[in-house]
Design a protein around this motif. Structure first.
Motif, PDB file in Angstrom:
ATOM      1  N   GLY A   1      -7.496  38.035  24.196  1.00 43.26           N
ATOM      2  CA  GLY A   1      -8.323  37.250  25.114  1.00 43.26           C
ATOM      3  C   GLY A   1      -9.511  36.628  24.401  1.00 43.26           C
ATOM      4  N   CYS A   2     -10.134  37.385  23.505  1.00 39.49           N
ATOM      5  CA  CYS A   2     -11.291  36.882  22.752  1.00 39.49           C
ATOM      6  C   CYS A   2     -10.875  35.731  21.834  1.00 39.49           C
ATOM      7  CB  CYS A   2     -11.915  38.002  21.920  1.00 39.49           C
ATOM      8  SG  CYS A   2     -12.664  39.281  22.931  1.00 39.49           S
ATOM      9  N   ALA A   3      -9.733  35.906  21.156  1.00 36.73           N
ATOM     10  CA  ALA A   3      -9.263  34.853  20.250  1.00 36.73           C
ATOM     11  C   ALA A   3      -8.960  33.578  21.040  1.00 36.73           C
ATOM     12  CB  ALA A   3      -8.021  35.335  19.495  1.00 36.73           C
ATOM     13  N   HIS A   4      -8.334  33.731  22.203  1.00 38.30           N
ATOM     14  CA  HIS A   4      -8.044  32.565  23.052  1.00 38.30           C
ATOM     15  C   HIS A   4      -9.333  31.906  23.533  1.00 38.30           C
ATOM     16  CE1 HIS A   4      -3.716  32.602  23.225  1.00 38.30           C
ATOM     17  NE2 HIS A   4      -3.698  33.900  23.473  1.00 38.30           N
ATOM     18  N   ALA A   5     -10.332  32.725  23.870  1.00 46.90           N
ATOM     19  CA  ALA A   5     -11.603  32.176  24.368  1.00 46.90           C
ATOM     20  C   ALA A   5     -12.249  31.291  23.293  1.00 46.90           C
ATOM     21  CB  ALA A   5     -12.538  33.306  24.771  1.00 46.90           C
ATOM     22  N   MET A   6     -12.164  31.710  22.052  1.00 53.62           N
ATOM     23  CA  MET A   6     -12.722  30.899  20.962  1.00 53.62           C
ATOM     24  C   MET A   6     -11.895  29.629  20.774  1.00 53.62           C
ATOM     25  SD  MET A   6     -15.148  30.789  18.680  1.00 53.62           S
ATOM     26  CE  MET A   6     -15.799  32.209  17.771  1.00 53.62           C
ATOM     27  N   PHE A   7     -10.575  29.770  20.883  1.00 56.52           N
ATOM     28  CA  PHE A   7      -9.664  28.664  20.638  1.00 56.52           C
ATOM     29  C   PHE A   7      -9.880  27.514  21.635  1.00 56.52           C
ATOM     30  CE2 PHE A   7      -5.155  26.951  20.774  1.00 56.52           C
ATOM     31  CZ  PHE A   7      -5.270  26.279  19.574  1.00 56.52           C
ATOM     32  N   ARG A   8     -10.490  27.839  22.795  1.00 57.26           N
ATOM     33  CA  ARG A   8     -10.798  26.771  23.758  1.00 57.26           C
ATOM     34  C   ARG A   8     -11.862  25.828  23.192  1.00 57.26           C
ATOM     35  NH1 ARG A   8     -11.564  31.110  27.914  1.00 57.26           N
ATOM     36  NH2 ARG A   8      -9.422  31.870  27.932  1.00 57.26           N
ATOM     37  N   HIS A   9     -12.608  26.299  22.169  1.00 61.03           N
ATOM     38  CA  HIS A   9     -13.695  25.486  21.610  1.00 61.03           C
ATOM     39  C   HIS A   9     -13.368  24.946  20.220  1.00 61.03           C
ATOM     40  CE1 HIS A   9     -16.299  26.651  24.937  1.00 61.03           C
ATOM     41  NE2 HIS A   9     -15.707  27.813  24.838  1.00 61.03           N
ATOM     42  N   LEU A  10     -12.681  25.741  19.428  1.00 61.98           N
ATOM     43  CA  LEU A  10     -12.263  25.251  18.111  1.00 61.98           C
ATOM     44  C   LEU A  10     -11.159  26.150  17.545  1.00 61.98           C
ATOM     45  CD1 LEU A  10     -14.733  26.094  15.193  1.00 61.98           C
ATOM     46  CD2 LEU A  10     -14.648  27.410  17.300  1.00 61.98           C
ATOM     47  N   GLU A  11     -10.438  25.615  16.557  1.00 60.51           N
ATOM     48  CA  GLU A  11      -9.491  26.445  15.817  1.00 60.51           C
ATOM     49  C   GLU A  11     -10.140  26.689  14.460  1.00 60.51           C
ATOM     50  OE1 GLU A  11      -5.570  24.879  15.252  1.00 60.51           O
ATOM     51  OE2 GLU A  11      -4.815  26.813  14.506  1.00 60.51           O
ATOM     52  N   PRO A  12     -10.737  27.865  14.270  1.00 67.39           N
ATOM     53  CA  PRO A  12     -11.527  28.068  13.049  1.00 67.39           C
ATOM     54  C   PRO A  12     -10.659  28.164  11.799  1.00 67.39           C
ATOM     55  CG  PRO A  12     -11.901  29.803  14.700  1.00 67.39           C
ATOM     56  CD  PRO A  12     -10.701  29.042  15.125  1.00 67.39           C
ATOM     57  N   GLU A  13     -11.222  27.697  10.685  1.00 66.16           N
ATOM     58  CA  GLU A  13     -10.581  27.930   9.393  1.00 66.16           C
ATOM     59  C   GLU A  13     -10.895  29.341   8.912  1.00 66.16           C
ATOM     60  OE1 GLU A  13     -11.716  25.181   6.277  1.00 66.16           O
ATOM     61  OE2 GLU A  13     -11.301  23.501   7.638  1.00 66.16           O
ATOM     62  N   SER A  14     -12.145  29.729   9.174  1.00 67.07           N
ATOM     63  CA  SER A  14     -12.612  31.014   8.647  1.00 67.07           C
ATOM     64  C   SER A  14     -13.453  31.702   9.718  1.00 67.07           C
ATOM     65  CB  SER A  14     -13.477  30.766   7.417  1.00 67.07           C
ATOM     66  OG  SER A  14     -14.502  29.841   7.736  1.00 67.07           O
ATOM     67  N   TRP A  15     -13.197  33.003   9.874  1.00 68.17           N
ATOM     68  CA  TRP A  15     -13.847  33.758  10.957  1.00 68.17           C
ATOM     69  C   TRP A  15     -14.364  35.063  10.360  1.00 68.17           C
ATOM     70  CZ3 TRP A  15     -11.771  33.703  16.610  1.00 68.17           C
ATOM     71  CH2 TRP A  15     -12.506  34.569  17.418  1.00 68.17           C
ATOM     72  N   LEU A  16     -15.626  35.336  10.561  1.00 67.81           N
ATOM     73  CA  LEU A  16     -16.208  36.607  10.104  1.00 67.81           C
ATOM     74  C   LEU A  16     -16.468  37.504  11.313  1.00 67.81           C
ATOM     75  CD1 LEU A  16     -17.392  38.368   7.817  1.00 67.81           C
ATOM     76  CD2 LEU A  16     -19.610  37.279   8.261  1.00 67.81           C
ATOM     77  N   ASP A  17     -15.829  38.665  11.316  1.00 69.44           N
ATOM     78  CA  ASP A  17     -16.048  39.636  12.389  1.00 69.44           C
ATOM     79  C   ASP A  17     -17.108  40.643  11.919  1.00 69.44           C
ATOM     80  OD1 ASP A  17     -15.602  40.922  14.877  1.00 69.44           O
ATOM     81  OD2 ASP A  17     -14.219  42.343  13.927  1.00 69.44           O
ATOM     82  N   VAL A  18     -18.264  40.580  12.557  1.00 66.78           N
ATOM     83  CA  VAL A  18     -19.393  41.424  12.142  1.00 66.78           C
ATOM     84  C   VAL A  18     -19.345  42.743  12.919  1.00 66.78           C
ATOM     85  CG1 VAL A  18     -21.900  41.563  11.969  1.00 66.78           C
ATOM     86  CG2 VAL A  18     -20.755  39.352  11.709  1.00 66.78           C
ATOM     87  N   GLY A  19     -19.451  43.852  12.213  1.00 71.38           N
ATOM     88  CA  GLY A  19     -19.300  45.162  12.847  1.00 71.38           C
ATOM     89  C   GLY A  19     -17.832  45.411  13.145  1.00 71.38           C
ATOM     90  N   THR A  20     -17.000  45.069  12.181  1.00 69.82           N
ATOM     91  CA  THR A  20     -15.542  45.061  12.411  1.00 69.82           C
ATOM     92  C   THR A  20     -14.920  46.451  12.458  1.00 69.82           C
ATOM     93  OG1 THR A  20     -13.535  43.857  11.747  1.00 69.82           O
ATOM     94  CG2 THR A  20     -14.782  44.933   9.986  1.00 69.82           C
ATOM     95  N   GLY A  21     -15.639  47.468  12.012  1.00 69.37           N
ATOM     96  CA  GLY A  21     -15.069  48.831  12.016  1.00 69.37           C
ATOM     97  C   GLY A  21     -13.868  48.887  11.099  1.00 69.37           C
ATOM     98  N   HIS A  22     -12.722  49.234  11.660  1.00 68.18           N
ATOM     99  CA  HIS A  22     -11.498  49.312  10.863  1.00 68.18           C
ATOM    100  C   HIS A  22     -10.669  48.032  10.939  1.00 68.18           C
ATOM    101  CE1 HIS A  22     -12.706  53.509  11.352  1.00 68.18           C
ATOM    102  NE2 HIS A  22     -12.111  53.720  10.208  1.00 68.18           N
ATOM    103  N   GLY A  23     -11.283  46.968  11.458  1.00 67.96           N
ATOM    104  CA  GLY A  23     -10.603  45.670  11.471  1.00 67.96           C
ATOM    105  C   GLY A  23      -9.559  45.520  12.562  1.00 67.96           C
TER     106      GLY A  23
END
Ligand code: ZN
Length: 356
Positions: free
Chosen positions: A112-134
């Motif tokens: 759901g989060c990835a789709h929410a971002m995709f409504r605004h752009l298709e990123p080339e590069s994405w940094l997940d801050v506080g990613t834990g175990h990814g």
């Protein structure tokens, strides 16, 4: 001796040495003013013990009467944070963290989060801050196959995530310290339930702006301190998450701050980010508080055989209550956001170009 009992026994001397000095030294001096707006009009919002791990100590959350910001006061020192985080996400009782926060990590939520971002752009590069175990990047890249996902965290989980192929690059450390070397590298960033753990959320937002390219997007999810569950459940509201959560930012304050720092808020959602766990988690916290003590390395005494058996029996006896709470959480989920009970919100903000 079981492997767990062995691990507990090995950890006990270090914990007890630290606790011999009491827990006062884990706190900074209490501050008289709001860290968000500087007002000295504060009220005590919550006083609680560590309901997550049951380590000794008491914690207070104050709320600013001027701007509504809530924060742990007195705040833990770095030594205190280290003490209370130990054996939570990694090590001895990592399974407890999974039980409490596992619902936040579901595949559907991440998609759901990835789709929410995709409504605004298709990123080339994405940094997940506080990613834990990814966990998030691993799921999100199935939704966004052309995006390169990197992770940032202070723990070694992020390096494990790289070895496992869940992120391409692992940045280990604090965002505020790594920002200069990562400047302008990403067109998307995410902070899922991250800012509330940080010492200074405002500095994190500034650092994120530095790391984003102009036009890049930042996605933030936070517990909603205005959720009606906070009032209803009091200290049993899991999102208080003491002593780990240091800041509780009302949505309006975050929006104002983002605008002031050079972002444009492009989306706000109080429905999708709600995690249907308030009643189930309250049950878990209550149970953990009233059951006979577990064998924890910060306790001087090892529980007797009878205490262990009683604990086990009561845990089984409580299963129907937990099942009912879980069912109620799920049944109420569609309603909560319309009635002010949603426990989290999401903001997506676009980084404005620098003023010329
Ligand atoms: Zn304030």
């Amino acid at each position: 001796m079981s492997p767990t009992a062995q691990a507990v026994a090995e950890r006990r001397p270090a914990y007890l040495t630290e606790l011999a000095r009491g827990t006062e030294h884990f706190h900074e001096p209490r501050r008289p003013d709001c860290p968000w707006c500087g007002s000295t009009k504060l009220r005590t919002r919550l006083r609680t013990t560590d309901l997550l791990q049951h380590k000794p100590g008491t914690f207070t959350v104050d709320q600013c009467r001027s701007c509504g910001h809530s924060f742990q006061n007195p705040r833990l020192t770095p030594e205190g944070l280290n003490f209370y985080y130990r054996d939570f996400y990694d090590g001895l009782h990592a399974d407890r963290a999974e039980r409490i926060s596992g619902a936040q990590n579901s595949t559907k939520r991440h998609q759901g989060c990835a789709h929410a971002m995709f409504r605004h752009l298709e990123p080339e590069s994405w940094l997940d801050v506080g990613t834990g175990h990814g966990h998030f990047p691993a799921v999100a890249k199935e939704v966004l196959p052309y995006t390169a996902f990197d992770g940032l965290d202070i723990g070694d989980g992020v390096e494990e995530a790289r070895r496992a192929g869940r992120v391409e690059e692992a940045h280990r450390g604090f965002l505020t310290e790594l920002a200069p070397q990562l400047a302008g590298r990403y067109d998307a960033m995410s902070m899922f339930h991250y800012l509330e753990h940080s010492l200074d959320p405002r500095e994190e937002l500034k650092a994120a702006r530095r790391v984003l390219r102009p036009g890049g997007h930042l996605m933030i999810e936070l517990p909603d301190p205005e959720s009606r569950y906070a009032k209803l459940l009091g200290k049993w509201w899991v999102s208080y998450f003491q002593p780990q959560h240091l800041h509780f930012i009302p949505l309006a304050n975050l929006r104002t701050e983002l605008a002031a720092l050079g972002y444009t808020v492009v989306a706000v959602d109080r429905r999708e980010p709600h995690v249907p766990l308030d009643l189930t988690a309250a049950c878990t916290l209550l149970l953990g508080h009233y059951l006979p003590d577990a064998d924890d390395p910060w306790r001087t005494k090892v529980p007797s055989g009878l205490q262990r058996r009683l604990r086990q029996a009561l845990m089984y006896a409580s299963v129907p209550a937990s099942v009912a709470a879980h069912a109620a959480d799920r049944a109420l989920a569609p309603l909560v956001s319309r009635t002010g009970f949603s426990n989290a919100y999401r903001v997506i903000a676009r980084r404005n170009p620098d003023p010329s």
